[in-house]
Design a protein around this motif. Structure first.
Motif, PDB file in Angstrom:
ATOM      1  N   LEU A   4       0.827  -1.203   0.000  1.00 46.84           N
ATOM      2  CA  LEU A   4       0.000   0.000   0.000  1.00 46.84           C
ATOM      3  C   LEU A   4       0.866   1.261   0.000  1.00 46.84           C
ATOM      4  N   ASP A   5       1.957   1.238   0.760  1.00 47.21           N
ATOM      5  CA  ASP A   5       2.873   2.383   0.755  1.00 47.21           C
ATOM      6  C   ASP A   5       3.441   2.611  -0.641  1.00 47.21           C
ATOM      7  N   ASN A   6       3.752   1.512  -1.325  1.00 47.02           N
ATOM      8  CA  ASN A   6       4.266   1.638  -2.686  1.00 47.02           C
ATOM      9  C   ASN A   6       3.223   2.264  -3.608  1.00 47.02           C
ATOM     10  N   ILE A   7       1.959   1.848  -3.450  1.00 41.82           N
ATOM     11  CA  ILE A   7       0.888   2.403  -4.281  1.00 41.82           C
ATOM     12  C   ILE A   7       0.671   3.881  -3.960  1.00 41.82           C
ATOM     13  N   ARG A   8       0.669   4.228  -2.666  1.00 44.07           N
ATOM     14  CA  ARG A   8       0.496   5.631  -2.277  1.00 44.07           C
ATOM     15  C   ARG A   8       1.612   6.481  -2.878  1.00 44.07           C
ATOM     16  N   THR A   9       2.822   5.961  -2.834  1.00 49.26           N
ATOM     17  CA  THR A   9       3.954   6.704  -3.387  1.00 49.26           C
ATOM     18  C   THR A   9       3.795   6.885  -4.889  1.00 49.26           C
ATOM     19  N   PHE A  10       3.383   5.819  -5.571  1.00 43.81           N
ATOM     20  CA  PHE A  10       3.162   5.916  -7.015  1.00 43.81           C
ATOM     21  C   PHE A  10       2.125   6.982  -7.333  1.00 43.81           C
ATOM     22  N   MET A  19       9.567  13.161  -8.298  1.00 44.16           N
ATOM     23  CA  MET A  19       9.884  12.220  -7.225  1.00 44.16           C
ATOM     24  C   MET A  19      10.190  12.943  -5.916  1.00 44.16           C
ATOM     25  N   SER A  20      10.979  14.008  -6.001  1.00 45.17           N
ATOM     26  CA  SER A  20      11.365  14.728  -4.780  1.00 45.17           C
ATOM     27  C   SER A  20      10.150  15.387  -4.128  1.00 45.17           C
ATOM     28  N   ALA A  21       9.259  15.973  -4.955  1.00 43.12           N
ATOM     29  CA  ALA A  21       8.065  16.617  -4.404  1.00 43.12           C
ATOM     30  C   ALA A  21       7.172  15.590  -3.727  1.00 43.12           C
ATOM     31  N   ALA A  22       7.017  14.426  -4.353  1.00 44.41           N
ATOM     32  CA  ALA A  22       6.203  13.367  -3.749  1.00 44.41           C
ATOM     33  C   ALA A  22       6.815  12.885  -2.449  1.00 44.41           C
ATOM     34  N   ALA A  23       8.139  12.755  -2.420  1.00 43.91           N
ATOM     35  CA  ALA A  23       8.816  12.311  -1.200  1.00 43.91           C
ATOM     36  C   ALA A  23       8.593  13.304  -0.066  1.00 43.91           C
ATOM     37  N   ARG A  24       8.709  14.603  -0.380  1.00 47.02           N
ATOM     38  CA  ARG A  24       8.464  15.621   0.655  1.00 47.02           C
ATOM     39  C   ARG A  24       7.031  15.552   1.151  1.00 47.02           C
ATOM     40  N   ASP A  25       6.100  15.364   0.242  1.00 47.09           N
ATOM     41  CA  ASP A  25       4.691  15.285   0.605  1.00 47.09           C
ATOM     42  C   ASP A  25       4.414  14.095   1.517  1.00 47.09           C
ATOM     43  N   LEU A  26       5.111  12.994   1.279  1.00 44.41           N
ATOM     44  CA  LEU A  26       4.907  11.770   2.056  1.00 44.41           C
ATOM     45  C   LEU A  26       5.807  11.694   3.289  1.00 44.41           C
ATOM     46  N   ARG A  27       6.666  12.693   3.467  1.00 50.84           N
ATOM     47  CA  ARG A  27       7.584  12.738   4.612  1.00 50.84           C
ATOM     48  C   ARG A  27       8.564  11.558   4.590  1.00 50.84           C
ATOM     49  N   VAL A  28       9.093  11.255   3.404  1.00 50.09           N
ATOM     50  CA  VAL A  28      10.141  10.246   3.268  1.00 50.09           C
ATOM     51  C   VAL A  28      11.239  10.841   2.402  1.00 50.09           C
ATOM     52  N   SER A  29      12.376  10.161   2.320  1.00 52.13           N
ATOM     53  CA  SER A  29      13.462  10.633   1.470  1.00 52.13           C
ATOM     54  C   SER A  29      13.168  10.301   0.015  1.00 52.13           C
ATOM     55  N   LEU A 134      -7.192  20.306  -4.645  1.00 46.27           N
ATOM     56  CA  LEU A 134      -7.293  19.340  -3.548  1.00 46.27           C
ATOM     57  C   LEU A 134      -6.888  17.937  -3.977  1.00 46.27           C
ATOM     58  N   ALA A 135      -7.388  17.507  -5.126  1.00 47.84           N
ATOM     59  CA  ALA A 135      -7.113  16.144  -5.573  1.00 47.84           C
ATOM     60  C   ALA A 135      -5.646  15.975  -5.918  1.00 47.84           C
ATOM     61  N   ALA A 136      -5.097  16.907  -6.691  1.00 44.62           N
ATOM     62  CA  ALA A 136      -3.714  16.780  -7.138  1.00 44.62           C
ATOM     63  C   ALA A 136      -2.725  16.896  -5.990  1.00 44.62           C
ATOM     64  N   GLU A 137      -3.093  17.641  -4.948  1.00 44.56           N
ATOM     65  CA  GLU A 137      -2.162  17.860  -3.848  1.00 44.56           C
ATOM     66  C   GLU A 137      -2.467  16.985  -2.636  1.00 44.56           C
ATOM     67  N   GLY A 138      -3.397  16.049  -2.793  1.00 45.21           N
ATOM     68  CA  GLY A 138      -3.656  15.091  -1.729  1.00 45.21           C
ATOM     69  C   GLY A 138      -4.221  15.684  -0.462  1.00 45.21           C
TER      70      GLY A 138
END
Length: 304
Positions: A4-10, A19-29, A134-138
């Motif tokens: 599920l984490d992999n799907i959320r990241t995708f 990739m970097s923006a998504a990582a920041r949004d998810l609070r991961v590297s 809202l949708a695009a930015e989660g």
């Protein structure tokens, strides 16, 4: 949970295109985010993104998977919401946005009290005066001043916020106070305006003896940051239109003075926006209920 984490990241990489923006949004590297995408691609046996040193675009398979991935995450969220309702212990993370003035004055001060009441809910608060998707930015919810353009969103009205035109005494001593709204249409006065990408031309909706009129205004300064407008006004650079709650303390202290009180701006709606879903997340509903009650109580205390 790893899958599920992999799907959320995708999904976040797909929506943000970075990739970097998504990582920041998810609070991961960024490395963790990239590893999750690679694991998902290995599991599916396809490439989900075309990668170069500068760009990242979804493949045809990635586009196909995105639609299903969103449905998977929504189904999981609804199932978790059902459990939360049954156990009466909502948990998880809420992603919330608000304009700077609203966030600083109402939302941020009340978040700790909400967290104390619901310790298993975490809040990620984003403050910005720019327009948000809202949708695009989660985002689970976004507080909003005005009338939303997106009819696909649900809206929960909180209150109508009175607004005023105001300026610093120093500005009024130098330029004089406008006697009517016609003076704002010319170069007689400098008007300070909030502008963000895609914003329409500046028109201030003022209530006069002949009803509401939209007065086109111009000035030497504009910004997409509401607090900067306040600071410019305090420094004597022009007239600004502001919700009373944002500048009440400056009015009370005499640092700003109301101008054209006989032609006040139309009040602006404060509301909370959220996405259409078959079932509303209970933790989002609890947060909105809490903030609506808090904001209405705070507004009632303002010296309007």
């Amino acid at each position: 949970m790893a899958y599920l984490d992999n799907i959320r990241t995708f999904v976040r990489v797909y929506e943000l295109g970075n990739m970097s923006a998504a990582a920041r949004d998810l609070r991961v590297s960024a490395a963790v985010a990239s590893s999750r995408i690679s694991q998902l691609e290995d599991h599916l046996g396809v490439r989900l993104f075309h990668r170069t040193t500068r760009t990242l675009t979804p493949t045809e398979q990635g586009q196909m998977f995105y639609s299903g991935a969103g449905k998977i995450l929504e189904a999981v969220e609804e199932a978790e919401a059902d459990i939360s309702d049954i156990t009466d212990s909502p948990r998880g993370t809420l992603y919330v946005a608000a304009p700077l003035g609203v966030g600083q004055r109402f939302i941020a001060p009340a978040v700790p009290a909400f967290k104390e009441q619901y310790p298993q809910i975490s809040i990620r608060l984003r403050l910005s005066d720019r327009k948000l998707d809202l949708a695009a930015e989660g985002l689970d919810a976004a507080f909003f001043l005005g009338v939303p353009e997106d009819s696909n969103l649900r809206i929960r009205k909180i209150t109508d916020c009175p607004r005023v035109l105001c300026a610093a005494p120093d500005y009024l001593d130098r330029r004089g106070a406008p006697q009517n709204s016609d003076e704002l249409r010319t170069d007689t006065h400098d008007c300070l305006n909030l502008r963000y990408p895609g914003a329409p031309e500046f028109q201030w909706p003022l209530q006069g003896p002949n009803g509401v009129q939209r007065v086109p205004v111009t000035g030497p300064f504009e910004t997409d940051h509401g607090e900067v407008l306040t600071q410019w006004a305090l420094a004597g650079h022009g007239i600004v239109m502001k919700p009373v709650f944002e500048i009440a303390e400056h009015l009370a202290a005499g640092r700003l003075e109301v101008v054209l009180p006989e032609e006040p701006p139309v009040p602006i709606q404060l509301a909370c926006l959220y996405l259409h879903r078959r079932r509303q997340d209970p933790k989002a509903r609890l947060f909105m209920d809490f903030m609506v009650e808090h904001i209405q109580a705070e507004m009632a205390r303002l010296p309007l």
